[in-house]
Design a protein around this motif. Sequence first.
Motif, PDB file in Angstrom:
ATOM      1  N   CYS A   1       1.334 -38.297 -64.618  1.00 47.58           N
ATOM      2  CA  CYS A   1       0.819 -39.623 -64.990  1.00 47.58           C
ATOM      3  C   CYS A   1      -0.543 -39.963 -64.408  1.00 47.58           C
ATOM      4  N   LYS A   2      -1.023 -39.248 -63.415  1.00 42.48           N
ATOM      5  CA  LYS A   2      -2.184 -39.706 -62.653  1.00 42.48           C
ATOM      6  C   LYS A   2      -3.475 -39.782 -63.464  1.00 42.48           C
TER       7      LYS A   2
ATOM      8  N   SER B   1      -4.052 -43.060 -68.668  1.00 44.90           N
ATOM      9  CA  SER B   1      -3.758 -44.494 -68.620  1.00 44.90           C
ATOM     10  C   SER B   1      -2.567 -44.831 -69.521  1.00 44.90           C
TER      11      SER B   1
ATOM     12  N   LYS C   1       0.512 -43.922 -67.545  1.00 43.02           N
ATOM     13  CA  LYS C   1       0.709 -44.894 -66.469  1.00 43.02           C
ATOM     14  C   LYS C   1       1.306 -46.182 -67.006  1.00 43.02           C
TER      15      LYS C   1
END
Length: 64
Positions: free
Chosen positions: A15-16, A19, A22
Amino acid sequence: MVKIEQILRDVYKFCKNSSKRKKGLEEIALLQSQPLVDFLDNMTEQIKDGKAELEKRPSLRLQC
C-alpha cells in the motif's frame, strides 16, 4: 507473532506507494473499527468486573 509482523510488513509494502490502495485500506479500517471498539469496550468491562469479584473474595494468609 512473527507471522503477524510479516503480514503487516507485506500490507505496508503493498500500500505504501499507491494512493488508491491506501484509500481502500483506510475505508476497510473504518468499517472494521466499530466492532473492534465494541470488543475492546466489552473486554475492559469484563476485566473491571473480574477485578471487583476478586476483591470481594477473602484473601488467604498464613497465620504464625
